[in-house]
Design an enzyme around this catalytic site. Structure first.
Site, mmCIF file in Angstrom:
data_model
loop_
_atom_site.group_PDB
_atom_site.id
_atom_site.type_symbol
_atom_site.label_atom_id
_atom_site.label_comp_id
_atom_site.label_asym_id
_atom_site.label_seq_id
_atom_site.Cartn_x
_atom_site.Cartn_y
_atom_site.Cartn_z
ATOM 1 N N LYS A 126 57.113 96.117 73.605
ATOM 2 C CA LYS A 126 56.062 96.657 74.481
ATOM 3 C C LYS A 126 55.463 97.933 73.808
ATOM 4 O O LYS A 126 54.190 97.981 73.928
ATOM 5 C CB LYS A 126 56.329 97.322 75.847
HETATM 6 C C1 LIG Z 1 58.164 91.938 77.901
HETATM 7 C C2 LIG Z 1 59.217 91.169 77.052
HETATM 8 C C3 LIG Z 1 59.438 90.197 76.505
HETATM 9 C C4 LIG Z 1 58.382 89.043 77.143
HETATM 10 O O1 LIG Z 1 57.089 89.137 76.472
HETATM 11 P P1 LIG Z 1 55.951 88.331 77.120
HETATM 12 O O2 LIG Z 1 54.604 88.998 76.353
HETATM 13 O O3 LIG Z 1 55.743 88.893 78.633
HETATM 14 O O4 LIG Z 1 56.036 86.822 77.094
HETATM 15 C C5 LIG Z 1 60.456 89.485 75.934
HETATM 16 N N1 LIG Z 1 61.374 90.361 75.484
HETATM 17 C C6 LIG Z 1 61.359 91.858 75.836
HETATM 18 C C7 LIG Z 1 62.638 92.665 75.365
HETATM 19 C C8 LIG Z 1 60.231 92.221 76.478
HETATM 20 O O5 LIG Z 1 60.494 93.542 76.910
#
Ligand SMILES: *Cc1c(COP(=O)(O)O)cnc(C)c1O
Length: 508
Positions: A126
């Site tokens: 993120k």
């Molecule tokens: C948010 C997240 C995901 C999923 O990503 P998306 O863009 O929502 O598909 C996968 N792994 C981790 C560790 C995340 O924080």
């Protein structure tokens, strides 16, 4: 005079953004980023996708991550000056915030490559987007002459809240408030939030679960009288979740960056097509890969990896999206999701038909289900393949990868890795595979250590970090190690129906 001519030209090539549901309004990227969601409930998408050629991709090879980002972002944010983009990118990824020189480095093994997106301040992918979004938003506020202060409201089940707090801390004209469910996040995640520094941040626990926090935030967004009350105080609400275009566009960069790194390392030849497997929840990460492919990056297949909440696996195999199913709590909590919002953008780009997209989204809201039909499914399957894994298979993979390669993937990464293996076995496809790695194993240390068969009885969070570090070549991320000695600054807690008052207390 020369400046005037350039403005004219810029206007002519400026990319506009409009809603996936077709309300006819088209905006510059800055306006789309401030607004977040289109007025008709749709998501903003670019009217056309910029195209790149082989020389553009080759030119990335010897650049830093920041320089690569400037080049890719410039294609989409045509209303931002090159200088403005450069400033945003440097504030987002520079300043020693990332613990890897290449920000999103690729670890290359003989059979598979791993794109590591967790070297940012909160150790989850993120950060790649939430370090940049606040910079893009703050620049957009200046560009559009917005006078109000923006208050970002976030409900979090763990990762997003901390990444948003780090990204928005001390950004001028913006404040951020994060609500998390009391007892509903991991101890590390809670400590990460409670110790948050910055003059414009607030973290409040809600006596309830994640859905309570989430619907509380949604209610505040939709409360007209309350929004007017805030407007009188010079405050406007906005959102930092992954439906905002400003969160999606930074993610396109690392697909290009990974490709450039693989060519540079001699792992692939320039122009050679590769596959990516992406651990998926809200469909934002993998959609950015789709954009990169549409722009001309040589991508053969995008493999969508899910956990037991396998609504996307079913959709990509049958064309039927059906959220009417049990919700599973897994060891990959960031993928425990049944409504993948960004799928709406894919459906738009695949059909160019806003009326059909609006219809499906309406069906999803009323019946919890829609069917895109065989023709569109076949088109989607030309690019996408999907599978899911159980927690047991995920744990088995972590143990096996560690034994074979002395490398520790986190649980989310392990889901993708396992599905990548399934894909190769099922199809025999031999294009080089990149697994997208979305979190540091330290962030999910309990599950990772269990998968490695370590004895963790009676250990607290910090002893777990130390224990994992004994096994792992990568050290504990600075941000997590530092938690131990940080003051807990945000002890506020409210009832479910007290969130509005908490907002008022914060903005004063
Ligand atoms: C948010 C997240 C995901 C999923 O990503 P998306 O863009 O929502 O598909 C996968 N792994 C981790 C560790 C995340 O924080």
């Amino acid at each position: 005079m020369a400046g005037y001519v350039m403005e004219e030209k810029k206007e002519a090539i400026g990319l506009k953004y409009s809603s996936t549901r077709g309300n006819g309004i088209s905006l510059d990227s800055a306006e789309a980023i401030i607004q977040g969601l289109a007025a008709d409930g749709g998501l903003f998408v670019p009217d056309t996708l910029p195209q790149v050629d082989a020389s553009f991709i080759a030119s990335l090879q010897d650049l830093s991550y920041e320089e690569r980002a400037e080049k890719v972002l410039g294609l989409f944010l045509t209303d931002y000056t090159a200088d403005a983009i450069k400033g945003c990118v440097e504030r987002a990824y520079g300043n020693d915030k990332f613990d890897a020189a290449m920000r999103a480095p690729v670890t290359i093994f003989e059979d598979i490559s791993v794109l590591e997106l967790w070297h940012g301040p909160t150790s989850a992918f993120k950060d790649m987007a939430l370090q940049l979004l606040p910079q893009l938003m703050s620049t957009a506020l200046k560009k559009t002459g917005e006078a109000a202060d923006v208050l970002i409201l976030v409900a979090t089940s763990g990762d997003t809240g901390k990444a948003a707090l780090e990204g928005f801390r001390d950004v001028p004209q913006i404040r951020i408030m994060v609500f998390y469910p009391e007892g509903g996040v991991s101890r590390i995640q809670q400590l990460q939030m409670l110790t948050q520094e910055g003059s414009n941040v607030n973290v409040t626990a809600v006596r309830g679960n994640f859905d309570d926090a989430q619907s509380g935030v949604k209610k505040i967004f939709g409360d007209k009288a309350f929004n007017e009350e805030l407007a009188v105080k010079g405050v406007k609400l906005s959102s930092a979740n992954s439906i905002n275009w400003g969160r999606l566009v930074p993610q396109i960069v690392y697909y290009f960056s990974a490709y450039a790194d693989l060519v540079k390392a001699g792992r692939i030849k320039a122009g050679e097509a590769i596959n990516f497997t992406v651990p998926t929840g809200n469909f934002g990460d993998i959609l950015a890969g789709f954009y990169a492919k549409c722009m001309g990056l040589p991508v053969h297949k995008l493999v969508c990896a899910s956990n037991a909440n396998n609504v996307l696996t079913d959709f990509l195999r049958t064309g039927i999206y059906d959220r009417n199913r049990d919700f599973h709590k897994t060891i990959t909590p960031s993928m425990d999701i049944l409504i993948s919002s960004n799928l709406e953008r894919l459906l738009y780009h695949m059909t160019n038909d806003t009326a059909r997209v609006a219809g499906w989204m309406k069906e999803l809201q009323t019946a919890g289900r829609y069917d895109v039909g065989a023709e569109l499914l076949a088109k989607i399957q030309q690019t996408f393949w999907a599978d899911w894994t159980s927690d047991e298979a995920t744990e088995e993979l972590i143990g096996r990868v560690y034994q074979q390669k002395h490398y520790v993937p986190d649980t989310h990464t392990a889901v993708a890795w396992k599905v990548a293996e399934n894909y190769q076995q099922a199809t025999g496809d031999e294009h080089p595979m990149v697994v997208v790695s979305t979190a540091s194993p330290y962030k999910f240390n309990g599950s990772v250590l269990a998968a490695l068969g370590a004895d963790t009885k009676g250990l607290d969070e910090f002893q777990l970090l130390d224990k994992l570090q004994e096994l792992n070549d990568n050290p504990t991320p600075r941000g997590l190690a530092a938690l131990k000695n940080k003051q807990q600054r945000h002890t506020g807690i409210c009832e479910r129906d007290g969130m509005k008052q908490a907002v008022l207390d914060f903005i004063g």
